[in-house]
Design a protein around this motif. Sequence first.
Motif, PDB file in Angstrom:
ATOM      1  N   ASN A   1       0.850  -1.189   0.000  1.00  0.00           N
ATOM      2  CA  ASN A   1       0.000   0.000   0.000  1.00  0.00           C
ATOM      3  C   ASN A   1       0.885   1.238   0.000  1.00  0.00           C
ATOM      4  O   ASN A   1       1.633   1.474   0.953  1.00  0.00           O
ATOM      5  N   VAL A   2       0.812   2.016  -1.064  1.00  0.00           N
ATOM      6  CA  VAL A   2       1.669   3.188  -1.189  1.00  0.00           C
ATOM      7  C   VAL A   2       1.497   4.130  -0.001  1.00  0.00           C
ATOM      8  O   VAL A   2       2.467   4.713   0.501  1.00  0.00           O
ATOM      9  N   SER A   3       0.282   4.275   0.467  1.00  0.00           N
ATOM     10  CA  SER A   3       0.039   5.200   1.579  1.00  0.00           C
ATOM     11  C   SER A   3       0.671   4.721   2.878  1.00  0.00           C
ATOM     12  O   SER A   3       0.869   5.505   3.804  1.00  0.00           O
ATOM     13  N   ASN A   4       1.004   3.422   2.941  1.00  0.00           N
ATOM     14  CA  ASN A   4       1.644   2.874   4.131  1.00  0.00           C
ATOM     15  C   ASN A   4       3.062   2.385   3.840  1.00  0.00           C
ATOM     16  O   ASN A   4       3.577   1.519   4.551  1.00  0.00           O
ATOM     17  N   ALA A   5       3.690   2.933   2.803  1.00  0.00           N
ATOM     18  CA  ALA A   5       5.062   2.539   2.485  1.00  0.00           C
ATOM     19  C   ALA A   5       5.962   2.853   3.672  1.00  0.00           C
ATOM     20  O   ALA A   5       5.803   3.885   4.330  1.00  0.00           O
ATOM     21  N   PRO A   6       6.902   1.978   3.989  1.00  0.00           N
ATOM     22  CA  PRO A   6       7.704   2.116   5.214  1.00  0.00           C
ATOM     23  C   PRO A   6       8.475   3.424   5.294  1.00  0.00           C
ATOM     24  O   PRO A   6       9.065   3.876   4.303  1.00  0.00           O
TER      25      PRO A   6
ATOM     26  N   LYS B   1       2.831  -0.941  -9.687  1.00  0.00           N
ATOM     27  CA  LYS B   1       2.420  -0.827  -8.290  1.00  0.00           C
ATOM     28  C   LYS B   1       3.606  -0.997  -7.346  1.00  0.00           C
ATOM     29  O   LYS B   1       3.737  -0.258  -6.359  1.00  0.00           O
ATOM     30  N   VAL B   2       4.482  -1.947  -7.646  1.00  0.00           N
ATOM     31  CA  VAL B   2       5.660  -2.144  -6.801  1.00  0.00           C
ATOM     32  C   VAL B   2       6.569  -0.930  -6.858  1.00  0.00           C
ATOM     33  O   VAL B   2       7.041  -0.440  -5.827  1.00  0.00           O
ATOM     34  N   VAL B   3       6.800  -0.414  -8.049  1.00  0.00           N
ATOM     35  CA  VAL B   3       7.698   0.720  -8.195  1.00  0.00           C
ATOM     36  C   VAL B   3       7.144   1.943  -7.465  1.00  0.00           C
ATOM     37  O   VAL B   3       7.889   2.692  -6.815  1.00  0.00           O
ATOM     38  N   SER B   4       5.851   2.155  -7.536  1.00  0.00           N
ATOM     39  CA  SER B   4       5.241   3.279  -6.805  1.00  0.00           C
ATOM     40  C   SER B   4       5.458   3.133  -5.304  1.00  0.00           C
ATOM     41  O   SER B   4       5.731   4.108  -4.593  1.00  0.00           O
ATOM     42  N   TYR B   5       5.328   1.913  -4.834  1.00  0.00           N
ATOM     43  CA  TYR B   5       5.548   1.619  -3.414  1.00  0.00           C
ATOM     44  C   TYR B   5       6.997   1.898  -3.022  1.00  0.00           C
ATOM     45  O   TYR B   5       7.281   2.535  -1.993  1.00  0.00           O
ATOM     46  N   LEU B   6       7.940   1.436  -3.839  1.00  0.00           N
ATOM     47  CA  LEU B   6       9.357   1.656  -3.556  1.00  0.00           C
ATOM     48  C   LEU B   6       9.688   3.143  -3.570  1.00  0.00           C
ATOM     49  O   LEU B   6      10.414   3.643  -2.699  1.00  0.00           O
ATOM     50  N   LYS B   7       9.159   3.852  -4.549  1.00  0.00           N
ATOM     51  CA  LYS B   7       9.421   5.292  -4.634  1.00  0.00           C
ATOM     52  C   LYS B   7       8.912   6.021  -3.401  1.00  0.00           C
ATOM     53  O   LYS B   7       9.588   6.908  -2.861  1.00  0.00           O
ATOM     54  N   ALA B   8       7.717   5.648  -2.952  1.00  0.00           N
ATOM     55  CA  ALA B   8       7.121   6.328  -1.804  1.00  0.00           C
ATOM     56  C   ALA B   8       7.971   6.151  -0.559  1.00  0.00           C
ATOM     57  O   ALA B   8       8.142   7.085   0.241  1.00  0.00           O
ATOM     58  N   SER B   9       8.530   4.954  -0.379  1.00  0.00           N
ATOM     59  CA  SER B   9       9.385   4.722   0.781  1.00  0.00           C
ATOM     60  C   SER B   9      10.740   5.387   0.601  1.00  0.00           C
ATOM     61  O   SER B   9      11.282   5.996   1.531  1.00  0.00           O
ATOM     62  N   PHE B  10      11.274   5.298  -0.599  1.00  0.00           N
ATOM     63  CA  PHE B  10      12.599   5.853  -0.877  1.00  0.00           C
ATOM     64  C   PHE B  10      12.623   7.369  -0.715  1.00  0.00           C
ATOM     65  O   PHE B  10      13.667   7.958  -0.405  1.00  0.00           O
ATOM     66  N   GLU B  11      11.500   8.003  -0.928  1.00  0.00           N
ATOM     67  CA  GLU B  11      11.430   9.456  -0.869  1.00  0.00           C
ATOM     68  C   GLU B  11      11.953  10.009   0.457  1.00  0.00           C
ATOM     69  O   GLU B  11      12.498  11.121   0.517  1.00  0.00           O
TER      70      GLU B  11
ATOM     71  N   MET C   1      12.972  -3.833   1.654  1.00  0.00           N
ATOM     72  CA  MET C   1      12.573  -3.206   0.404  1.00  0.00           C
ATOM     73  C   MET C   1      13.194  -3.895  -0.809  1.00  0.00           C
ATOM     74  O   MET C   1      12.596  -3.951  -1.887  1.00  0.00           O
ATOM     75  N   ALA C   2      14.393  -4.433  -0.649  1.00  0.00           N
ATOM     76  CA  ALA C   2      14.993  -5.174  -1.756  1.00  0.00           C
ATOM     77  C   ALA C   2      14.182  -6.420  -2.072  1.00  0.00           C
ATOM     78  O   ALA C   2      14.065  -6.819  -3.244  1.00  0.00           O
ATOM     79  N   ALA C   3      13.603  -7.043  -1.036  1.00  0.00           N
ATOM     80  CA  ALA C   3      12.736  -8.203  -1.282  1.00  0.00           C
ATOM     81  C   ALA C   3      11.500  -7.800  -2.075  1.00  0.00           C
ATOM     82  O   ALA C   3      11.055  -8.530  -2.971  1.00  0.00           O
ATOM     83  N   GLN C   4      10.949  -6.636  -1.774  1.00  0.00           N
ATOM     84  CA  GLN C   4       9.787  -6.158  -2.535  1.00  0.00           C
ATOM     85  C   GLN C   4      10.189  -5.784  -3.959  1.00  0.00           C
ATOM     86  O   GLN C   4       9.416  -5.985  -4.919  1.00  0.00           O
ATOM     87  N   ALA C   5      11.409  -5.247  -4.103  1.00  0.00           N
ATOM     88  CA  ALA C   5      11.876  -4.869  -5.436  1.00  0.00           C
ATOM     89  C   ALA C   5      11.977  -6.080  -6.356  1.00  0.00           C
ATOM     90  O   ALA C   5      11.733  -5.978  -7.567  1.00  0.00           O
TER      91      ALA C   5
ATOM     92  N   ALA D   1       7.490  -9.785 -11.797  1.00  0.00           N
ATOM     93  CA  ALA D   1       6.262  -9.389 -12.492  1.00  0.00           C
ATOM     94  C   ALA D   1       6.559  -9.004 -13.935  1.00  0.00           C
ATOM     95  O   ALA D   1       5.799  -9.342 -14.855  1.00  0.00           O
ATOM     96  N   ASP D   2       7.659  -8.312 -14.150  1.00  0.00           N
ATOM     97  CA  ASP D   2       8.053  -7.936 -15.510  1.00  0.00           C
ATOM     98  C   ASP D   2       8.263  -9.185 -16.357  1.00  0.00           C
ATOM     99  O   ASP D   2       7.778  -9.274 -17.496  1.00  0.00           O
ATOM    100  N   GLU D   3       8.967 -10.161 -15.816  1.00  0.00           N
ATOM    101  CA  GLU D   3       9.213 -11.390 -16.559  1.00  0.00           C
ATOM    102  C   GLU D   3       7.915 -12.140 -16.839  1.00  0.00           C
ATOM    103  O   GLU D   3       7.774 -12.802 -17.876  1.00  0.00           O
ATOM    104  N   MET D   4       6.952 -12.030 -15.917  1.00  0.00           N
ATOM    105  CA  MET D   4       5.678 -12.727 -16.091  1.00  0.00           C
ATOM    106  C   MET D   4       4.713 -11.949 -16.983  1.00  0.00           C
ATOM    107  O   MET D   4       3.576 -12.378 -17.211  1.00  0.00           O
TER     108      MET D   4
END
Length: 870
Positions: A388-393, A426-436, A405-409, A415-418
């Motif tokens: 959940n982007v709003s609850n990104a760590p 969705k994953v990238v948005s989540y990572l960005k929100a936490s990385f910010e 976060m590396a596990a989520q990455a 997903a890309d391969e699949m």
Amino acid sequence: MNIASVNMLSLLSCVSLASAVVAGAVPGHYNPVGDLLRERGTFGPISTNSADGIAGGQVACDAAPVGSFFAGLKPPFPTNSWWAPYAAPPGNATAAGPFPYESSLDGSGVLFGISTSRQFDGTSVKQPTQVDWHASFAEHNGAFANHKATSFDTQTVTVQYFQNGASMDTYLVPGSPYMAFKYTAATPLLTSGNGGIKALNGKTLAVGDSTTATGTTFTVTDTKGTVYLIYALSSITLTAKSDSFSSGTIRASGKFDGVLRLVMLANQSHKTLLDQHYKTYPTAASLDYSFGNVDGTVIFNWDTQGDGAQLLMLTWPHHRLTMQNPSFPPTSALGYLTTKGWMYPAIGNLWRMKYALSDITWNAPRPLDNSCADGVRNGLEYEVSQLNVSNAPVPGDFYYWGNTMAAQARLALIADEMGRHDLVDKVVSYLKASFEHWFQSSSSTLPAYETGWGGIINKAGYNNAYVDFGNGYYNDHHFHYGYFLNVAAVIAKYNNAWLNQHRDYINLFARDIINPSPQDPYFPVTRCRDWFAGHSWASGIANGAGSRDQESSGEAINGYYGALLWASVALSQDYVNYAKLLLASEQLAAGVYWHLDPQAGRDDRDNPYPEPEMRKLVSMGNVMDYQSGAWLFWGSQKVEIAAIQILPLTPTNEVLYDSKWVQNVWNYTMPELVDPSIGDEWKCVIIAAYANKDPQTAAEWSSKLTTWGSGNTYTNELYFIGTRPNASGRPICGALPQNPYGTFKMQSASSSKYVGASSSSPDLVASGTDAGGASTFTSAYLPNAGTLQLVSSNQYVTADQSGNSTLAAARATASAWERFVVRQKVNAATGVYTIKAASNGKYVTLAGDGSLVNSAAAESAGEGFRFIKA
């Protein structure tokens, strides 16, 4: 930084010194005013930009370098090098070298020796520090401030002791069997440290006696029987005096301008080779490398006084396994046993060590087995749905944030391969929100530039070695920033605008651990890598920089894997190659020094641990300078010791998980793999690594897991297993078991009673035989498991860890204790299941009153239940 503006070097061949100067790549040895002197073919800096924009600003670690040691030199300074104890306060701790010696500095000189006591205590091999000699000169007054480093490079350091016009320069070069001391207008003074002086040149001394000899070769024996040869490169007169049974001195007759070399004579037969080569000595080392299509070569070139072709050096196992066209005298000619195995001789001042480079980057080198595709797809959808982007760590530290976060990455890459690009976004948005949060000065956890040594640290730890595992004291940087770079690389791979905005900022973390050039004015060269040792050290400057150690070889490898991913999206091919070389050499060292082979012979040339009982322990937990063993600072379970050498689970490590070692690990840890009291977070990576040997068995075992720790996911686990080499051709995942999903009533198979619960009585009890009065439960998907939710109250069934309380429909949301594994019961009728609680790994059984309790350790003792569709 505009990468195109960096004048890069050739990828296919070593470069000339002139080319290196043009490229701004003349790393390594420094003179007293901080100018660059040498290293020949290394790449130019990733960047020379300052760290002014970093969120935490600047801070100075309170363990600043010893005041006098770097006099006249400017940071950045090495923090994780073997000789860091010379520089970290108080400046007198024992250094991890220059092997075969260990050494330390005091106010008047250099203490050194080779341990002759090798011990095995059932867990570790140890060679306690032994001080054989103290080298100084008579004119020195003993003031600690009267010594300093005059130059250093990626392997060596030169330390000068000085007093008025007299001085002693010590060339501290790993791999040299001799210690070298150059005296200028100084009277050499050697003090015994491992006993008194028993004899000089064959003349026996009683306590109080002295004897004098003149020449260029001397033999001195101490009262414990240790023999050293002293070579003078010009004639000198020495007087040996036996002060007591425990102390003695050797002093020159007057001021001397010349070089003394001391070497332990471990075996009389070694004198022949030592006599032949003492006149050539190394003063510094330059680092170079070249790249072909599938390999990379690390090149050592020692600067010498004398004929470089006659330089006598010592090799460790990893050197001998990789050296090209070596000149090796017989191992019987010279050898010293260290905690990393025998050091044997090599002749010549140029070594070329070739490593196979992997082409694995983002994902596995083969497609996912079709039999595993549905499982991976279902897990991926579920695990991404939990982000959940709003609850990104919000980062609370570097390490745990990074591995989580590396596990989520990894989910984005899978997903890309699949072909699930919707999930990638969705994953990238989540990572960005936490990385910010890393870019904001208002964040509670901040990266800062540390000015005393030169590097990026957790600002909160600048004065506290217990914050973030000592990150502020430069512990574990490759562990931490490998995860950091991994996450950043995944975001950048799918979001070019983010990359362009933050490239320079993220480069600060890359520069901290893989900077290839001392022309970077802010970061040392490959901070954690000990180039001669062949691997990295996790130890920084805490506790005086003390002993060097590294526990997690897996996370050291991941440091360079994260750097590889970042280089792949943000830097040039040169840095991709450099990261690949760091990665490959760290993997090889892990295989040699952390992976134990019970079948290796005691006398095998390249077996670092001759003790059979040591090798039976299968996996080192910690490799240090004076001790290496199957133990950890923080845990003692076999699965912990092995797992920390495996995790994190990334595609690049399939070369690390060789079939022989993973089979040994599998056998060795089996008692704990079947122990329900031990968490799955350790078992999961061992099971996945075992897939390199037997993917079908690994898939079956993996289907029983309920947790994967903070650094792994169900999806990544199954993806890794499903992309292993599969010589048998059989489906890897096959028909793996799963929970029955849907809406059910549950019935005890032994009593035929139905399970009931309600909002007023939430405990689950099998109490009646009438199906009409039974409660209805919804069984919903979780990876390898599911939840049970009481329909009438919408409450989830929970099970405590103790196994003493009745299961109860009493949780509004599902978490770890609300996870259950429902499987066909062994030897029971079809459709009769056991229920295992993830909270404690135990099976649900019936108490005397029909209460459902998760207390049975064995599956056979668990109650059987029928799940009848409602």
